[in-house]
Scaffold this motif. Structure first.
Motif, PDB file in Angstrom:
ATOM      1  N   ALA A  49       0.832  -1.207   0.000  1.00  0.00           N
ATOM      2  CA  ALA A  49       0.000   0.000   0.000  1.00  0.00           C
ATOM      3  C   ALA A  49       0.868   1.259   0.000  1.00  0.00           C
ATOM      4  CB  ALA A  49      -0.937  -0.001   1.199  1.00  0.00           C
ATOM      5  N   VAL A  50       1.947   1.237   0.771  1.00  0.00           N
ATOM      6  CA  VAL A  50       2.851   2.385   0.832  1.00  0.00           C
ATOM      7  C   VAL A  50       3.585   2.541  -0.501  1.00  0.00           C
ATOM      8  CG1 VAL A  50       4.923   3.326   1.954  1.00  0.00           C
ATOM      9  CG2 VAL A  50       3.129   2.240   3.328  1.00  0.00           C
ATOM     10  N   VAL A  51       4.043   1.423  -1.055  1.00  0.00           N
ATOM     11  CA  VAL A  51       4.770   1.463  -2.321  1.00  0.00           C
ATOM     12  C   VAL A  51       3.875   1.998  -3.432  1.00  0.00           C
ATOM     13  CG1 VAL A  51       5.910   0.055  -4.081  1.00  0.00           C
ATOM     14  CG2 VAL A  51       6.386  -0.339  -1.663  1.00  0.00           C
ATOM     15  N   GLU A  52       2.635   1.551  -3.465  1.00  0.00           N
ATOM     16  CA  GLU A  52       1.708   2.050  -4.486  1.00  0.00           C
ATOM     17  C   GLU A  52       1.492   3.549  -4.339  1.00  0.00           C
ATOM     18  OE1 GLU A  52      -1.823  -0.373  -4.371  1.00  0.00           O
ATOM     19  OE2 GLU A  52      -0.663  -2.189  -4.763  1.00  0.00           O
ATOM     20  N   GLU A  53       1.376   4.015  -3.102  1.00  0.00           N
ATOM     21  CA  GLU A  53       1.209   5.449  -2.860  1.00  0.00           C
ATOM     22  C   GLU A  53       2.444   6.230  -3.308  1.00  0.00           C
ATOM     23  OE1 GLU A  53       0.919   8.468   0.960  1.00  0.00           O
ATOM     24  OE2 GLU A  53       0.214   6.415   1.206  1.00  0.00           O
ATOM     25  N   LEU A  54       3.631   5.723  -2.956  1.00  0.00           N
ATOM     26  CA  LEU A  54       4.866   6.395  -3.346  1.00  0.00           C
ATOM     27  C   LEU A  54       5.051   6.400  -4.862  1.00  0.00           C
ATOM     28  CD1 LEU A  54       7.302   5.064  -0.591  1.00  0.00           C
ATOM     29  CD2 LEU A  54       6.354   7.380  -0.789  1.00  0.00           C
ATOM     30  N   ALA A  55       4.739   5.279  -5.505  1.00  0.00           N
ATOM     31  CA  ALA A  55       4.860   5.215  -6.967  1.00  0.00           C
ATOM     32  C   ALA A  55       3.891   6.194  -7.627  1.00  0.00           C
ATOM     33  CB  ALA A  55       4.605   3.792  -7.455  1.00  0.00           C
ATOM     34  N   GLN A  56       2.673   6.238  -7.126  1.00  0.00           N
ATOM     35  CA  GLN A  56       1.690   7.178  -7.679  1.00  0.00           C
ATOM     36  C   GLN A  56       2.165   8.616  -7.484  1.00  0.00           C
ATOM     37  OE1 GLN A  56      -2.327   6.647  -6.313  1.00  0.00           O
ATOM     38  NE2 GLN A  56      -3.019   8.536  -7.249  1.00  0.00           N
ATOM     39  N   ASP A  57       2.701   8.912  -6.300  1.00  0.00           N
ATOM     40  CA  ASP A  57       3.235  10.252  -6.042  1.00  0.00           C
ATOM     41  C   ASP A  57       4.374  10.586  -6.994  1.00  0.00           C
ATOM     42  OD1 ASP A  57       1.436  10.622  -3.982  1.00  0.00           O
ATOM     43  OD2 ASP A  57       2.909  10.368  -2.373  1.00  0.00           O
ATOM     44  N   ALA A  58       5.228   9.598  -7.266  1.00  0.00           N
ATOM     45  CA  ALA A  58       6.344   9.836  -8.189  1.00  0.00           C
ATOM     46  C   ALA A  58       5.832  10.141  -9.594  1.00  0.00           C
ATOM     47  CB  ALA A  58       7.279   8.630  -8.218  1.00  0.00           C
ATOM     48  N   TRP A  59       4.866   9.366 -10.061  1.00  0.00           N
ATOM     49  CA  TRP A  59       4.317   9.618 -11.402  1.00  0.00           C
ATOM     50  C   TRP A  59       3.565  10.942 -11.452  1.00  0.00           C
ATOM     51  CZ3 TRP A  59       6.443   7.553 -15.336  1.00  0.00           C
ATOM     52  CH2 TRP A  59       7.020   6.282 -15.245  1.00  0.00           C
ATOM     53  N   GLU A  60       2.896  11.305 -10.358  1.00  0.00           N
ATOM     54  CA  GLU A  60       2.267  12.627 -10.300  1.00  0.00           C
ATOM     55  C   GLU A  60       3.329  13.715 -10.363  1.00  0.00           C
ATOM     56  OE1 GLU A  60      -0.374  13.007  -6.944  1.00  0.00           O
ATOM     57  OE2 GLU A  60      -1.632  11.362  -7.645  1.00  0.00           O
ATOM     58  N   GLY A  61       4.472  13.460  -9.726  1.00  0.00           N
ATOM     59  CA  GLY A  61       5.586  14.405  -9.801  1.00  0.00           C
ATOM     60  C   GLY A  61       6.082  14.584 -11.228  1.00  0.00           C
ATOM     61  N   VAL A  62       6.104  13.504 -11.983  1.00  0.00           N
ATOM     62  CA  VAL A  62       6.495  13.579 -13.396  1.00  0.00           C
ATOM     63  C   VAL A  62       5.479  14.425 -14.157  1.00  0.00           C
ATOM     64  CG1 VAL A  62       6.758  12.252 -15.534  1.00  0.00           C
ATOM     65  CG2 VAL A  62       7.801  11.428 -13.412  1.00  0.00           C
ATOM     66  N   ILE A  63       4.213  14.154 -13.919  1.00  0.00           N
ATOM     67  CA  ILE A  63       3.158  14.898 -14.619  1.00  0.00           C
ATOM     68  C   ILE A  63       3.222  16.381 -14.256  1.00  0.00           C
ATOM     69  CG2 ILE A  63       0.646  15.220 -14.733  1.00  0.00           C
ATOM     70  CD1 ILE A  63       0.469  12.099 -14.383  1.00  0.00           C
ATOM     71  N   ASN A  64       3.311  16.665 -12.957  1.00  0.00           N
ATOM     72  CA  ASN A  64       3.323  18.061 -12.511  1.00  0.00           C
ATOM     73  C   ASN A  64       4.610  18.783 -12.876  1.00  0.00           C
ATOM     74  OD1 ASN A  64       0.780  17.717 -11.388  1.00  0.00           O
ATOM     75  ND2 ASN A  64       1.592  17.175  -9.389  1.00  0.00           N
TER      76      ASN A  64
END
Length: 180
Positions: A49-64
Motif C-alpha cells: 500500500a505504501v509502495v503504491e502510494e509512493l509510486a503514484q506520487d512519483a508519477w504525479e511528480g512527473v506529470i506536474n
C-alpha cells in the motif's frame, strides 16, 4: 501507429513529446519504467500500500513537473530522483522505522527473482536495517545507476555515494557472516 513510433523513441524524446501534449508518450514512459520503479520502492519499503502510494506520487511528480523537465539529464534518473524524494519525505513525515521489512510477502516478478526465498528475505531484512541513505544508495546501484547518477538522485557528492556503498556493503557482509 503513434504507439509503435513512441516505443522506438528514447525516454528523453518521449518526455519532450509529453511536454508538447502527447499523452501516448507518457503512457509509453509509464509502461517502460513502472516495474523497475515499483521494485526499487518495494525494496525500500515492502509494504504494497505504501509502495503504491509512493509510486503514484512519483508519477504525479512527473506529470506536474513535465514543464520543468530538460533533456540534459536522463529521464530515468529524473524519475528515480522524484521517487527517492517522495520516499524520504514519507519516512520523515511518518517518523517510520524499517523494522520487519523482511516479513512482507514479495510480489512475484522477474525483477524480484534474486530476492526470493528465505535467503532473499533475510537479505531484504538486512537491507531494510541499513541507514536510509546507505539503503537507498545500495538499491539505486542495484537498479543499474552509475555513481554519478546516484549522486544526482540523492543530492550527494560522488565520494559520499562511494562511502555510503562501502559502509552498506560492510554492514551487510558483517550481518551475513553472523548468520553463517
Amino acid at each position: 501507429m503513434r504507439g509503435l513510433i513512441n516505443r522506438l523513441k528514447s525516454d528523453e524524446a518521449l518526455m519532450l513529446a509529453y511536454q508538447r501534449g502527447d499523452i501516448t508518450a507518457f503512457e509509453c514512459l509509464y509502461h517502460r519504467h513502472k516495474d523497475g520503479l515499483f521494485a526499487f520502492l518495494y525494496r525500500s519499503c515492502p509494504r504494497p500500500a505504501v509502495v503504491e502510494e509512493l509510486a503514484q506520487d512519483a508519477w504525479e511528480g512527473v506529470i506536474n513537473g513535465a514543464g520543468n523537465y530538460r533533456d540534459e539529464a536522463r529521464f530515468r534518473t529524473w524519475l528515480y530522483q522524484i521517487a527517492h524524494n517522495r520516499s524520504v519525505d514519507y519516512w520523515r513525515r511518518r517518523d517510520n522505522t524499517h523494522s520487519n521489512l523482511g516479513q512482507a510477502p514479495e510480489p512475484a516478478s522477474a525483477e524480484n527473482a534474486a530476492w526470493a526465498g528465505e535467503q532473499g528475505r533475510k537479505l531484504l531484512q538486512a537491507v531494510g536495517d541499513l541507514p536510509l541513505e546507505q539503503r537507498d544508495t545500495l538499491l539505486l546501484q542495484e537498479q543499474g545507476f552509475s555513481l554519478r547518477e546516484i549522486a544526482q538522485i540523492t543530492d550527494a557528492g560522488e565520494q559520499t555515494v562511494k562511502s555510503r556503498l562501502r559502509y552498506a556493503r560492510k554492514q551487510l557482509r558483517e550481518q551475513w557472516e553472523g548468520e553463517l
